[in-house]
Design an enzyme around this catalytic site. Structure first.
Site, PDB file in Angstrom:
ATOM      1  N   CYS A  60       0.823  -1.205   0.000  1.00  0.00           N
ATOM      2  CA  CYS A  60       0.000   0.000   0.000  1.00  0.00           C
ATOM      3  C   CYS A  60       0.865   1.266   0.000  1.00  0.00           C
ATOM      4  O   CYS A  60       1.711   1.444   0.880  1.00  0.00           O
ATOM      5  CB  CYS A  60      -0.881  -0.029   1.251  1.00  0.00           C
ATOM      6  N   TRP A  93      -7.836  -7.133   5.519  1.00  0.00           N
ATOM      7  CA  TRP A  93      -6.418  -7.378   5.822  1.00  0.00           C
ATOM      8  C   TRP A  93      -6.263  -8.440   6.900  1.00  0.00           C
ATOM      9  O   TRP A  93      -6.875  -8.357   7.971  1.00  0.00           O
ATOM     10  CB  TRP A  93      -5.741  -6.092   6.289  1.00  0.00           C
ATOM     11  N   ARG A 125     -14.524   0.728   5.135  1.00  0.00           N
ATOM     12  CA  ARG A 125     -13.439  -0.179   4.786  1.00  0.00           C
ATOM     13  C   ARG A 125     -12.407  -0.162   5.907  1.00  0.00           C
ATOM     14  O   ARG A 125     -12.202   0.866   6.562  1.00  0.00           O
ATOM     15  CB  ARG A 125     -12.745   0.273   3.498  1.00  0.00           C
ATOM     16  N   VAL A 126     -11.778  -1.297   6.105  1.00  0.00           N
ATOM     17  CA  VAL A 126     -10.727  -1.404   7.118  1.00  0.00           C
ATOM     18  C   VAL A 126      -9.405  -1.163   6.394  1.00  0.00           C
ATOM     19  O   VAL A 126      -9.018  -1.951   5.535  1.00  0.00           O
ATOM     20  CB  VAL A 126     -10.767  -2.796   7.765  1.00  0.00           C
ATOM     21  N   THR A 127      -8.749  -0.059   6.694  1.00  0.00           N
ATOM     22  CA  THR A 127      -7.604   0.340   5.886  1.00  0.00           C
ATOM     23  C   THR A 127      -6.287   0.373   6.664  1.00  0.00           C
ATOM     24  O   THR A 127      -6.268   0.524   7.887  1.00  0.00           O
ATOM     25  CB  THR A 127      -7.838   1.737   5.261  1.00  0.00           C
ATOM     26  N   VAL A 128      -5.229   0.228   5.918  1.00  0.00           N
ATOM     27  CA  VAL A 128      -3.873   0.455   6.420  1.00  0.00           C
ATOM     28  C   VAL A 128      -3.357   1.735   5.772  1.00  0.00           C
ATOM     29  O   VAL A 128      -3.819   2.056   4.671  1.00  0.00           O
ATOM     30  CB  VAL A 128      -2.930  -0.712   6.055  1.00  0.00           C
ATOM     31  N   TYR A 190      -5.321   6.214  -8.733  1.00  0.00           N
ATOM     32  CA  TYR A 190      -6.526   5.446  -8.347  1.00  0.00           C
ATOM     33  C   TYR A 190      -7.751   5.964  -9.098  1.00  0.00           C
ATOM     34  O   TYR A 190      -8.638   5.202  -9.461  1.00  0.00           O
ATOM     35  CB  TYR A 190      -6.769   5.544  -6.836  1.00  0.00           C
TER      36      TYR A 190
HETATM   37  N1  LIG Z   1      -7.292   5.253   4.979  1.00  0.00           N
HETATM   38  C1  LIG Z   1      -7.240   5.817   3.690  1.00  0.00           C
HETATM   39  C2  LIG Z   1      -6.057   5.432   2.835  1.00  0.00           C
HETATM   40  C3  LIG Z   1      -5.437   4.112   3.028  1.00  0.00           C
HETATM   41  C4  LIG Z   1      -5.902   3.107   2.020  1.00  0.00           C
HETATM   42  O1  LIG Z   1      -6.671   3.420   1.128  1.00  0.00           O
HETATM   43  N2  LIG Z   1      -5.409   1.902   2.167  1.00  0.00           N
HETATM   44  C5  LIG Z   1      -5.827   0.819   1.302  1.00  0.00           C
HETATM   45  C6  LIG Z   1      -4.644   0.037   0.801  1.00  0.00           C
HETATM   46  S1  LIG Z   1      -3.608   0.914  -0.305  1.00  0.00           S
HETATM   47  C7  LIG Z   1      -6.675  -0.125   2.102  1.00  0.00           C
HETATM   48  O2  LIG Z   1      -6.337  -0.439   3.226  1.00  0.00           O
HETATM   49  N3  LIG Z   1      -7.766  -0.621   1.544  1.00  0.00           N
HETATM   50  C8  LIG Z   1      -8.572  -1.607   2.202  1.00  0.00           C
HETATM   51  C9  LIG Z   1      -9.919  -1.863   1.570  1.00  0.00           C
HETATM   52  O3  LIG Z   1     -10.287  -1.148   0.646  1.00  0.00           O
HETATM   53  O4  LIG Z   1     -10.582  -2.787   2.013  1.00  0.00           O
HETATM   54  C10 LIG Z   1      -8.531   5.738   2.945  1.00  0.00           C
HETATM   55  O5  LIG Z   1      -9.474   5.226   3.515  1.00  0.00           O
HETATM   56  O6  LIG Z   1      -8.617   6.258   1.848  1.00  0.00           O
END
Ligand SMILES: N[C@@H](CCC(=O)N[C@@H](CS)C(=O)NCC(=O)O)C(=O)O
Length: 315
Positions: A60, A93, A125-128, A190
């Site tokens: 990421c 994740w 969404r659960v994000t990193v 994106y």
């Molecule tokens: N937290 C931010 C940016 C981080 C982000 O987009 N991370 C992606 C990976 S590059 C992610 O974790 N996506 C998980 C998902 O869509 O389930 C957002 O929500 O836009």
């Protein structure tokens, strides 16, 4: 998995919009909480070495920023790192790279467990990247732009000697560049890849390459975006550039030209790659497997391309 991924597309225009960050507490040196306590009433958690865990995917670009900044500042002993499996399924994740399938410190299998513990009603969404408090298991923040800024400004007591100053005292130019690069380049790729109408894709593509042309010119007479010294915005641009030819050029259709065809941007990205803290944090295998195996709607046959040859990045 839907093409909207961690965002949504507008049905009317086919434009893709990124989801906002839900957890925006901060780890601050002026927190009125004591070590071991939770946040104060303004959402400020105490700076405390050994307490927090930075959860990332090496694939990421937003998380990659935090991995580079943590390393450049020498914060590896102060803030531990958990790396998730780059390939997600519908459960999100997963700590699948750990032999037990669980993060050894947090004791959880999926990052979503920490999100749900923090906010049982969370349905985004659960994000990193995310920073998790190891004492309570709660998510402190998934606010990726703030995470790296705070590593620079709030954790100075634990920086290594002679750590770089990634945020200049006068932030105006830095902030403007970071904003343009975020909208048009970091997020721009994106917006190309997840657009669901020809018009939205072409508009994002034009904006992206117009900005890359400007940056190409800017780098004609200076080694870093702000001049002679490395700053936060170089790291933010690097994490997109290093993925460009391997992923964005093909998978996201950002294909007016390759990074290697911009003489100044390519020389700059390669120079950064060869600095300590950059190339050592790049994992092309995880990057490619993540994008090509996770975005079913844009790569339904799940073939991961063999190229490009990563040796081009080496001296
Ligand atoms: N937290 C931010 C940016 C981080 C982000 O987009 N991370 C992606 C990976 S590059 C992610 O974790 N996506 C998980 C998902 O869509 O389930 C957002 O929500 O836009």
């Amino acid at each position: 998995m839907s093409p909207a991924q961690f965002g949504r597309e507008s049905a009317a225009t086919g434009e893709w919009k990124r989801q906002g960050n839900r957890f925006v507490d901060r780890i601050r040196r002026d927190s009125s909480s004591k070590p071991g306590e939770g946040p104060d009433d303004q959402g400020r958690w105490p700076v405390e070495p050994g307490r927090y865990r930075l959860v990332v995917s090496l694939a990421c670009p937003w998380a990659h920023r935090s991995v580079i900044v943590r390393k450049l500042l020498g914060l590896e002993d102060a803030i531990s790192l958990a790396i998730v499996d780059p390939v997600r399924d519908d459960r999100g994740w997963r700590f699948g790279l750990d032999p037990s399938g669980r993060d050894p410190v947090l004791g959880i299998e999926f990052l979503s467990e920490a999100y749900r513990k923090t906010d049982p009603s969370y349905d985004g969404r659960v994000t990193v990247p995310a920073i998790v408090d190891t004492l309570s298991g709660l998510v402190v923040t998934n606010d990726f732009p703030q995470i790296t800024l705070d590593l620079s400004t709030e954790w100075t007591e634990y920086h290594r000697p002679h750590a770089p100053q990634l945020i200049p005292a006068d932030r105006a130019e830095l902030d403007q560049l970071m904003d343009e690069i975020y909208r048009e380049v970091n997020n721009g790729v994106y917006r190309c890849g997840f657009a669901t109408s020809q018009e939205a894709y072409e508009a994002a593509y034009d904006v992206l390459f117009a900005r890359l042309d400007v940056l190409e010119e800017r780098l004609a007479d200076r080694p870093y975006l702000l001049g002679d010294t490395l700053s936060e915005v170089d790291i933010r641009l690097f994490t997109t550039l290093v993925r460009f030819d391997a992923v964005y050029h093909g998978h996201f259709k950002c294909n007016r030209n390759k990074l290697t065809e911009f003489p100044n941007l390519w020389a700059y990205a390669r120079r950064l790659y060869q600095l300590p803290g950059f190339g050592e944090t790049v994992d092309f295998d995880q990057i490619k497997r993540h994008y090509y195996l996770t975005h079913d709607t844009i790569n339904p046959n799940r073939i991961v391309p063999k190229g490009p040859d990563p040796r081009a990045w080496l001296p």
